[in-house]
Design an enzyme around this catalytic site. Structure first.
Site, PDB file in Angstrom:
ATOM      1  N   LYS A  22       0.815  -1.157   0.067  1.00  0.00           N
ATOM      2  CA  LYS A  22       0.051  -0.054   0.215  1.00  0.00           C
ATOM      3  C   LYS A  22       0.701   1.395  -0.055  1.00  0.00           C
ATOM      4  O   LYS A  22       0.938   2.155  -1.065  1.00  0.00           O
ATOM      5  CB  LYS A  22      -0.797   0.022   1.215  1.00  0.00           C
ATOM      6  CG  LYS A  22      -1.711   1.283   1.497  1.00  0.00           C
ATOM      7  CD  LYS A  22      -2.390   1.023   2.640  1.00  0.00           C
ATOM      8  CE  LYS A  22      -1.848   1.710   3.984  1.00  0.00           C
ATOM      9  NZ  LYS A  22      -1.499   3.003   4.268  1.00  0.00           N
ATOM     10  N   ASN A  23       1.976   1.250   0.939  1.00  0.00           N
ATOM     11  CA  ASN A  23       2.785   2.606   0.967  1.00  0.00           C
ATOM     12  C   ASN A  23       3.904   2.611   0.190  1.00  0.00           C
ATOM     13  O   ASN A  23       4.428   3.718   0.090  1.00  0.00           O
ATOM     14  CB  ASN A  23       3.170   2.627   2.487  1.00  0.00           C
ATOM     15  CG  ASN A  23       2.306   2.741   3.357  1.00  0.00           C
ATOM     16  OD1 ASN A  23       0.842   2.850   2.988  1.00  0.00           O
ATOM     17  ND2 ASN A  23       2.388   2.434   4.776  1.00  0.00           N
ATOM     18  N   CYS A 116      -5.171  12.532  11.827  1.00  0.00           N
ATOM     19  CA  CYS A 116      -5.732  11.273  11.620  1.00  0.00           C
ATOM     20  C   CYS A 116      -6.039  10.798  13.004  1.00  0.00           C
ATOM     21  O   CYS A 116      -5.578  11.173  13.946  1.00  0.00           O
ATOM     22  CB  CYS A 116      -5.334  10.444  10.780  1.00  0.00           C
ATOM     23  SG  CYS A 116      -3.790   9.715  11.156  1.00  0.00           S
ATOM     24  N   ARG A 121      -0.050  14.566  12.535  1.00  0.00           N
ATOM     25  CA  ARG A 121       0.394  14.390  11.326  1.00  0.00           C
ATOM     26  C   ARG A 121       0.399  15.786  10.458  1.00  0.00           C
ATOM     27  O   ARG A 121       0.001  16.219   9.599  1.00  0.00           O
ATOM     28  CB  ARG A 121      -0.720  13.681  10.462  1.00  0.00           C
ATOM     29  CG  ARG A 121      -1.163  12.350  10.945  1.00  0.00           C
ATOM     30  CD  ARG A 121      -0.189  11.350  11.113  1.00  0.00           C
ATOM     31  NE  ARG A 121       0.476  10.778  10.056  1.00  0.00           N
ATOM     32  CZ  ARG A 121      -0.213   9.674   9.347  1.00  0.00           C
ATOM     33  NH1 ARG A 121      -1.226   9.035   9.826  1.00  0.00           N
ATOM     34  NH2 ARG A 121       0.395   9.350   8.287  1.00  0.00           N
ATOM     35  N   ASP A 304       4.522   0.919  12.327  1.00  0.00           N
ATOM     36  CA  ASP A 304       3.072   0.276  11.583  1.00  0.00           C
ATOM     37  C   ASP A 304       3.179  -1.071  12.263  1.00  0.00           C
ATOM     38  O   ASP A 304       1.710  -1.639  12.188  1.00  0.00           O
ATOM     39  CB  ASP A 304       3.107   0.199  10.132  1.00  0.00           C
ATOM     40  CG  ASP A 304       2.937   1.686   9.672  1.00  0.00           C
ATOM     41  OD1 ASP A 304       3.295   1.935   8.353  1.00  0.00           O
ATOM     42  OD2 ASP A 304       2.789   2.490  10.254  1.00  0.00           O
ATOM     43  N   ARG A 396      -8.995  -0.619   4.489  1.00  0.00           N
ATOM     44  CA  ARG A 396      -7.904   0.414   3.698  1.00  0.00           C
ATOM     45  C   ARG A 396      -6.766  -0.198   3.360  1.00  0.00           C
ATOM     46  O   ARG A 396      -6.179   0.188   2.494  1.00  0.00           O
ATOM     47  CB  ARG A 396      -7.882   1.688   4.484  1.00  0.00           C
ATOM     48  CG  ARG A 396      -8.912   2.394   4.817  1.00  0.00           C
ATOM     49  CD  ARG A 396      -8.758   3.496   5.540  1.00  0.00           C
ATOM     50  NE  ARG A 396      -7.569   4.445   5.148  1.00  0.00           N
ATOM     51  CZ  ARG A 396      -7.442   5.669   5.671  1.00  0.00           C
ATOM     52  NH1 ARG A 396      -8.182   6.012   6.732  1.00  0.00           N
ATOM     53  NH2 ARG A 396      -6.500   6.257   5.138  1.00  0.00           N
TER      54      ARG A 396
HETATM   55  C1  EPZ Z   1       4.193   6.907   6.326  1.00  0.00           C
HETATM   56  O1  EPZ Z   1       3.239   8.043   6.845  1.00  0.00           O
HETATM   57  C2  EPZ Z   1       3.196   5.862   6.241  1.00  0.00           C
HETATM   58  N1  EPZ Z   1       1.749   6.052   5.218  1.00  0.00           N
HETATM   59  C3  EPZ Z   1       2.512   5.600   7.376  1.00  0.00           C
HETATM   60  O2  EPZ Z   1       2.043   4.289   7.536  1.00  0.00           O
HETATM   61  C4  EPZ Z   1       3.815   5.224   8.311  1.00  0.00           C
HETATM   62  O3  EPZ Z   1       3.495   4.913   9.743  1.00  0.00           O
HETATM   63  C5  EPZ Z   1       5.008   6.494   8.536  1.00  0.00           C
HETATM   64  O4  EPZ Z   1       5.345   6.696   6.992  1.00  0.00           O
HETATM   65  C6  EPZ Z   1       6.064   6.172   9.242  1.00  0.00           C
HETATM   66  O5  EPZ Z   1       6.650   4.873   8.612  1.00  0.00           O
HETATM   67  C7  EPZ Z   1       2.267   6.068   4.117  1.00  0.00           C
HETATM   68  O6  EPZ Z   1       3.228   5.692   3.423  1.00  0.00           O
HETATM   69  C8  EPZ Z   1       0.892   6.290   3.152  1.00  0.00           C
HETATM   70  P1  EPZ Z   1       6.288  10.521   8.431  1.00  0.00           P
HETATM   71  P2  EPZ Z   1       3.803   9.726   6.829  1.00  0.00           P
HETATM   72  O7  EPZ Z   1       6.066  11.782   7.675  1.00  0.00           O
HETATM   73  O8  EPZ Z   1       4.717   9.893   5.620  1.00  0.00           O
HETATM   74  C9  EPZ Z   1       6.070  13.645  11.991  1.00  0.00           C
HETATM   75  C10 EPZ Z   1       0.174   3.072   7.704  1.00  0.00           C
HETATM   76  O9  EPZ Z   1      -0.733   2.336   8.661  1.00  0.00           O
HETATM   77  N2  EPZ Z   1       6.150  14.758  10.810  1.00  0.00           N
HETATM   78  O10 EPZ Z   1       7.517   9.503   8.295  1.00  0.00           O
HETATM   79  O11 EPZ Z   1       2.847  10.505   7.209  1.00  0.00           O
HETATM   80  C11 EPZ Z   1       4.715  12.842  11.970  1.00  0.00           C
HETATM   81  O12 EPZ Z   1       3.751  13.786  12.604  1.00  0.00           O
HETATM   82  C12 EPZ Z   1       0.579   4.332   7.495  1.00  0.00           C
HETATM   83  O13 EPZ Z   1       0.289   2.299   6.487  1.00  0.00           O
HETATM   84  C13 EPZ Z   1       6.257  16.194  11.201  1.00  0.00           C
HETATM   85  O14 EPZ Z   1       6.186  16.397  12.265  1.00  0.00           O
HETATM   86  O15 EPZ Z   1       4.889   9.531   7.984  1.00  0.00           O
HETATM   87  C14 EPZ Z   1       5.159  11.827  12.645  1.00  0.00           C
HETATM   88  O16 EPZ Z   1       5.159  11.897  13.983  1.00  0.00           O
HETATM   89  C15 EPZ Z   1       0.306   5.012   8.918  1.00  0.00           C
HETATM   90  N3  EPZ Z   1       6.224  16.760   9.921  1.00  0.00           N
HETATM   91  C16 EPZ Z   1       6.493  11.264  12.115  1.00  0.00           C
HETATM   92  O17 EPZ Z   1       6.931  12.630  11.482  1.00  0.00           O
HETATM   93  C17 EPZ Z   1       5.967  16.559   8.818  1.00  0.00           C
HETATM   94  O18 EPZ Z   1       5.991  17.327   7.869  1.00  0.00           O
HETATM   95  C18 EPZ Z   1       6.731  10.408  10.855  1.00  0.00           C
HETATM   96  O19 EPZ Z   1       5.838  10.679   9.807  1.00  0.00           O
HETATM   97  C19 EPZ Z   1       5.776  15.183   8.367  1.00  0.00           C
HETATM   98  C20 EPZ Z   1       5.989  14.402   9.550  1.00  0.00           C
END
Ligand code: EPZ
Length: 416
Positions: A22-23, A116, A121, A304, A396
């Site tokens: 998915k990701n 979410c 996020r 995850d 999903r």
């Molecule tokens: C991706 O989300 C994945 N989703 C998530 O999987 C996964 O948990 C996550 O990466 C971490 O591995 C998809 O790929 C669609 P991040 P993403 O940006 O990109 C903070 C699932 O269950 N952050 O690495 O949103 C954020 O709040 C989903 O399949 C900022 O502060 O994750 C979080 O605490 C859930 N500012 C941390 O970084 C930003 O601009 C990691 O977020 C961006 C992120």
């Protein structure tokens, strides 16, 4: 909302073929916008989040055709750089389209993706990266309006190795003028997959899988076909289903190197593993041993898998400690596990799990995608019947989950 009804207590045994990731599929589908032409994708998982992404591609003028086991996406007629608000709200990860629209149009307009179920996020790192590329960003009436006369390659250092920010900056800089050097970038396998797809289209990107990615801007990208990598989180979910029920499961069509952190922890928990080039077989111990996990960016233990592994630990011999270092609100599933007899206490980012043999079926509610998967794990080992509500969350991200679980002996059905 539909429900899962699960009769627990069965050892799960057999083979499960893992679907496409998915990701990885989501950012690659967004990236098809960049070549203003056709892309043929194989091994795309048939799940709700992918369907939503296809809806958005068609809503902005693209065409998605399904033919047997391939998906053909034609973005030549994409006619807008605005992501529809209602679809943005349906799936916050559609923010990944912003980088692709900027790469193609130097413009993008989208509503704030908002938080979410697992945290606020924010997208500050995405927007800071865009600004460094020379993109003007305005926030008006809950919308983010990005535009640039030209996008110029530059140095960008991420405060945190955000997966989404890394992907969005890569997409926005593929067709830029000059070179972008992105440091402290995320190293997840899904990013490697995206970069492999982009390079196959003619992009010039180096450093995938490392924390320094170099993107040399090019003028155009070609029409290609591409095979999406296997879903490492789905893979881990079925291994844990085997481990928690005292069973024996073989997962095929996987890349074991993508789930090494999980495999190490399963071995520490006394599971027996045999690992091949594209399969992993697990034989559960009589009883799982308690282990501690700390979630970290890749190649650390994946956030995850936290809830799914945590569900397994509720039945372990001993007490386990989980530390969730990535998201600030990823323990909502625990209150539901405790309704089933689990003994879990939360202290800030830490969950203390006292293993017990007495897990019983109950009526529980899925709180998010991976939290919902954790409830399935718990239900599989519980005595009696468990009803899981809000299973749309789970659908999903898991293709054919009922069929796959039935295939290995689970007693599960969907009640509309
Ligand atoms: C991706 O989300 C994945 N989703 C998530 O999987 C996964 O948990 C996550 O990466 C971490 O591995 C998809 O790929 C669609 P991040 P993403 O940006 O990109 C903070 C699932 O269950 N952050 O690495 O949103 C954020 O709040 C989903 O399949 C900022 O502060 O994750 C979080 O605490 C859930 N500012 C941390 O970084 C930003 O601009 C990691 O977020 C961006 C992120």
């Amino acid at each position: 909302m539909s429900k899962f009804i699960i009769q627990g207590g069965k050892k799960l045994e057999g083979e499960v073929k893992i679907s496409g990731s998915k990701n990885s599929a989501l950012p690659i589908i967004a990236a098809t916008i960049l070549n203003s032409g056709k892309t043929t994708l194989y091994n795309v998982p048939n799940i709700q989040d992918v369907k939503t992404m296809f809806e958005i591609i068609e809503d902005i003028g693209g065409k998605v055709t399904k033919k047997n086991n391939k998906i053909i996406i034609d973005t030549s007629n994409v006619h807008t750089y605005e992501i529809p608000d209602n679809l943005m709200r349906k799936m916050r990860s559609s923010v990944i389209l912003a980088g692709a629209l900027l790469g193609r149009y130097k413009r993008a307009r989208f509503s704030y993706p908002g938080g979410c179920e697992i945290g606020s996020r924010p997208i500050d790192l995405h927007l800071k990266g865009f600004e460094k590329l020379g993109i003007n960003i305005k926030e008006e009436f809950g919308e983010i309006v990005c535009n640039a006369d030209k996008i110029k390659g530059t140095q960008i250092h991420l405060d945190f190795p955000s997966v989404g920010a890394t992907e969005n900056i890569i997409l926005a800089s593929c067709l830029a003028e000059g070179k972008t050097i992105l440091t402290n970038s995320a190293k997840e396998p899904e990013i490697e997959d995206l970069i492999k797809y982009l390079n196959k289209m003619g992009a010039k990107i180096k450093g995938e899988g490392t924390d320094k990615i170099e993107i040399e801007g090019v003028t155009r990208l070609a029409e290609v076909s591409y095979n999406i990598m296997p879903d490492r989180i789905e893979a881990g979910t079925y291994l844990i289903a085997g481990a928690v029920t005292g069973g024996k499961i073989k997962i095929t069509n996987v890349k074991p190197e993508h789930i090494e952190p999980l495999l190490n922890k399963l071995e520490e928990a006394n599971c027996e593993l045999s690992i091949g080039k594209n399969y992993v077989e697990i034989i559960a111990p009589k009883r799982i041993k308690a282990v501690d996990i700390k979630t970290m960016p890749y190649p650390g233990f994946p956030t995850d898998m936290q809830s799914i592994f945590g569900a397994m630990l509720t039945t372990a011999k001993g007490t386990s400690i989980i530390t969730e270092n990535i998201f600030e609100n990823r323990y909502k599933y625990i209150q539901e596990l405790n309704r089933m007899g689990a003994k879990v206490k939360i202290e800030g980012r830490t969950a203390i799990i006292k293993g017990t043999k007495r897990i019983q079926g109950a009526n529980v509610i899925a709180t998010d995608l991976r939290g919902g998967a954790a409830l399935i794990i718990e239900a599989l080992v519980a005595k009696g019947i468990t009803q899981i509500d809000n299973i749309e969350y789970i659908l999903r991200g898991y293709e054919n989950i009922v069929e796959k679980l039935k295939q290995i002996g689970a007693k599960i059905y969907i009640e509309k």
